[in-house]
Design a protein around this motif. Structure first.
Motif, mmCIF file in Angstrom:
data_model
loop_
_atom_site.group_PDB
_atom_site.id
_atom_site.type_symbol
_atom_site.label_atom_id
_atom_site.label_comp_id
_atom_site.label_asym_id
_atom_site.label_seq_id
_atom_site.Cartn_x
_atom_site.Cartn_y
_atom_site.Cartn_z
ATOM 1 N N LEU A 3 0.802 -1.218 0.000
ATOM 2 C CA LEU A 3 0.000 0.000 0.000
ATOM 3 C C LEU A 3 0.838 1.271 0.000
ATOM 4 O O LEU A 3 0.359 2.332 -0.410
ATOM 5 N N LEU A 4 2.090 1.196 0.435
ATOM 6 C CA LEU A 4 2.933 2.389 0.460
ATOM 7 C C LEU A 4 3.132 2.986 -0.933
ATOM 8 O O LEU A 4 3.362 4.190 -1.064
ATOM 9 N N GLN A 5 3.042 2.158 -1.972
ATOM 10 C CA GLN A 5 3.247 2.667 -3.332
ATOM 11 C C GLN A 5 2.167 3.667 -3.737
ATOM 12 O O GLN A 5 2.344 4.419 -4.704
ATOM 13 N N TYR A 6 1.049 3.690 -3.005
ATOM 14 C CA TYR A 6 -0.054 4.584 -3.349
ATOM 15 C C TYR A 6 -0.015 5.888 -2.557
ATOM 16 O O TYR A 6 -1.013 6.608 -2.506
ATOM 17 N N ARG A 7 1.126 6.208 -1.956
ATOM 18 C CA ARG A 7 1.324 7.448 -1.209
ATOM 19 C C ARG A 7 0.355 7.573 -0.048
ATOM 20 O O ARG A 7 -0.023 8.683 0.358
ATOM 21 N N ILE A 8 -0.091 6.449 0.483
ATOM 22 C CA ILE A 8 -0.942 6.458 1.663
ATOM 23 C C ILE A 8 -0.192 5.810 2.814
ATOM 24 O O ILE A 8 0.729 5.008 2.614
ATOM 25 N N SER A 9 -0.585 6.162 4.030
ATOM 26 C CA SER A 9 0.055 5.649 5.241
ATOM 27 C C SER A 9 -0.899 4.658 5.901
ATOM 28 O O SER A 9 -1.865 5.066 6.556
#
Length: 682
Positions: free
Chosen positions: A328-334
């Motif tokens: 999920l980090l690839q989507y610029r979300i934390s």
């Protein structure tokens, strides 16, 4: 031979979303088409003897378009994208058969072959790494799931009378040299025997082949400084393995008598293919690795435990959480993991390991993480052991530079005075040994048992009820509706000088026509959720759940959305096992549009830092028809292809303006467009 893939012009084409208020392609029928001459008096069609452009329509669509199965063809175009380093840009390639050239209920099989994208200086964007393709699969009849395709060569089946879409993404590495990169995508109709050969190798067989080849490399690569007899033994073992691989049935079709190839000549194959030029201009600047806006998204640990039959705290459990976090980090979300308790109390944590564990620093110090949740263990158990564990974790984290990213999420949408009091109690406990800790509270109303709780004034006064026990006041966009003027009433009650922040969230509402991530909404509505956050001045964003589908005890079971929620609410990705043997999650189109929105924020911030926030707001408002606010997201009827001319710094304006304008599908459009294809009609 014309292999440009030009489509006939005599189609009645529905409006594209964003152009004169057009929507999706659902419900459109094939009308106004002429039957191909190939259909007349021909019983069997050999696609190896006919240009593929005679058998299928090929055209490109922007990433904001919902390409339904009845989407009508448009003129063939090449693709030209603009992107910064550390950015992903996507476009869709739509395919629709003109007639059938196969049996077994399908129109035919199509092969898609990609090349690397190369610059004049020899730099590359490698296919399969920087350039990826995914098959758009409908969910409840709406295009949403993005199933990865094998590259550089993939095959898909087309159905009669239906449009299929391929989602093409280009990820620009942070260290990629700037410049113009060019490659091509070859789309070719295959004959029946080629279709069958493609089915010989299953996913499991491909993995076994990969493992065998990797084993061969491991045998021969570490030979430097080895004795000659050992090197000879390694080569002998590798040769034996390769010979065994060549006996696989899948390779038998590649050679006939005397080893002569039985495949179509490569040049002839290329000549009949639809050749789509694909280019990307990489700008000489880089989007920040750490997102400017903290966007925290929940992942239900209980859904993972149930669906994958994992025991809480087991090795498989840690592996599954770790896989989801990194993906999920690839989507610029934390990401944060969550477990819900009674009355909407919540255990939220970003790292499944305690702060003293060697793996925890890997999580908390990841530069892609803009914010992280610290677990409040006493929410599950009020024992002294739980309190001591929490205190120990906080003492460790406080000593780290990343402590400024930490927050505690204790309760979701408190409704009455008792719940507000519990938040104050837990916050007091935390702040007794961490006075600078940040407590996040989501809410959409004031306490129900307080005087005037049904009024907007009670909602606005929540900060007074929770001060100083909450620092991040996270309000529902549903409350605002299309009244963006109410933002000032909310922010006027906050004390940013004392570290108070205003975040927002969406959940169930707001509904159409406002921005949200429900299945079936327009692509611009999905992307504009983050535009709204930036426009309203929020400093963070929360989404309650990304994998909250109905409970299932089988990993490959059909995905069902939860009853009582709008379709897609709480579900932004799907288990990979539903579509293939892969354990990697399958992204939704909506998740990709969230990434686009997060990238748009970086452009808006960059643009505003140079020209001022008012100019940035004016730029954003150019995408909607006045006097309606952004929340209604009504596109301008005649929005130009690029609404702002170049000024002294073209890359800033090019990106910032094109991120919020629509594409005109017309022969007059000639310039490249960030996130959208340029249309170079043949």
């Amino acid at each position: 031979m014309d292999n440009s893939g030009v489509n006939p012009a005599n189609f009645i084409v529905p409006p594209v979303e964003g152009i004169a208020g057009g929507g999706t392609g659902y419900g459109w029928a094939d009308v106004g088409t002429e039957s191909s001459n190939l259909c007349k008096g021909v019983n069997v069609i050999d696609p190896t003897q006919i240009p593929s452009a005679e058998l299928l329509h090929v055209w490109c669509m922007p990433s904001t378009a919902n390409v339904g199965q009845q989407e009508m063809p448009r003129p063939f175009d090449h693709v030209s994208l603009l992107a910064a380093r550390n950015e992903r840009e996507s476009v869709q390639i739509a395919l629709r058969p003109k007639l059938s050239w196969a049996s077994s209920g399908i129109a035919g099989t199509v092969q898609i072959q990609c090349t690397d994208l190369c610059s004049a200086s020899g730099d590359r964007l490698v296919v399969g790494q920087s350039l990826t393709m995914r098959h758009v699969v409908p969910i409840l009849g709406v295009p949403d799931a993005l199933v990865p395709l094998d590259l550089p060569i993939a095959q898909i089946n087309l159905l009669p009378g239906e449009t299929t879409s391929i989602w093409v993404s280009v990820d620009i590495p942070a260290g990629q040299p700037p410049g113009h990169y060019e490659g091509q995508i070859l789309i070719t109709a295959l004959k029946a025997n080629a279709e069958m050969s493609a089915q010989v190798l299953s996913k499991a067989e491909k993995y076994n082949l990969y493992r065998e080849l990797k084993s061969c490399l491991e045998k021969v690569e570490p030979v430097d400084g080895k004795p000659l007899d050992e090197v000879a033994e390694r080569l002998k073992s590798a040769t034996s393995s390769l010979k065994r691989l060549l006996l696989w049935p899948v390779f038998q079709e590649s050679y006939g008598d005397n080893g002569s190839c039985d495949m179509m000549d490569e040049d002839a194959f290329t000549n009949i293919s639809v050749n789509m030029k694909f280019s990307v201009t990489v700008w000489d600047f880089t989007l920040p690795l750490t997102p400017s806006l903290p966007a925290v998204f929940g992942i239900s640990e209980t859904v993972i435990e149930d669906r994958f039959a994992l025991e809480h705290g087991s090795e498989g459990w840690y592996d599954a959480l770790d896989r989801h976090f990194k993906w999920l980090l690839q989507y610029r979300i934390s990401p944060y993991f969550c477990r819900w308790g009674d009355s909407m109390r919540i255990l939220a944590y970003t790292c499944p390991w305690p702060a003293g564990h060697p793996r925890s620093e890997e999580y908390y110090s990841d530069p892609r993480l803009a914010a992280y949740a610290v677990p409040y263990a006493p929410i599950l158990s009020c024992s002294n052991e739980a309190r001591d564990s929490l205190r120990k974790d906080v003492e460790i984290l406080k000593s780290k530079p990343h402590w400024r990213k930490a927050y505690f999420y204790l309760w979701d949408e408190p409704l009455n005075s008792d719940q507000y009091e519990l938040i104050r109690s837990m916050s007091s406990d935390i702040r007794s040994y961490a006075p600078d800790a940040r407590i996040l509270t989501t809410y959409y109303c004031g306490p129900s048992d307080a005087h005037g709780s049904s009024t907007f004034e009670a909602f606005v006064k929540v900060p007074k009820c929770l001060r100083p026990h909450t620092q991040i006041f996270c309000t529902s966009e549903w409350v605002l509706g299309n009244r963006e003027d109410l933002v000032n009433d909310i922010t006027a009650e906050l004390q940013p000088e004392n570290g108070e922040e205003w975040w927002t969230y969406v959940c169930m509402g707001p509904s159409d026509p406002q921005p949200n991530w429900h299945l079936g909404m327009r692509g611009t509505q999905h992307r504009a959720v983050m535009w709204r956050v930036w426009k309203e001045g929020g400093t963070g964003f929360l989404y309650w759940g990304a994998n909250c589908y109905e409970k299932s005890l089988v990993a490959s079971a059909e995905i069902k959305f939860r009853r009582g929620l709008p379709p897609g609410d709480g579900v932004l990705f799907y288990p990979g096992e539903v579509f293939s043997p892969s354990h990697e999650p399958i992204a939704s189109i909506r998740l990709e549009r969230i990434l686009s929105g997060m990238q748009d924020i970086e452009y808006l911030k960059l643009y505003s830092s140079r020209y001022g926030r008012e100019e940035g707001l004016a730029l954003l408002e150019k995408t909607v028809s006045p006097p309606l606010p952004l929340s209604t997201l009504k596109p301008k009827a005649n929005a130009p292809f690029c609404v702002i001319p170049f000024h002294s710094h073209p890359l800033l304006l090019r990106h910032a303006s094109s991120a919020f304008t629509r594409v005109l599908f017309s022969s007059s459009a000639s310039s490249s467009h960030r996130g959208f294809p340029s249309f170079e009609n043949q």
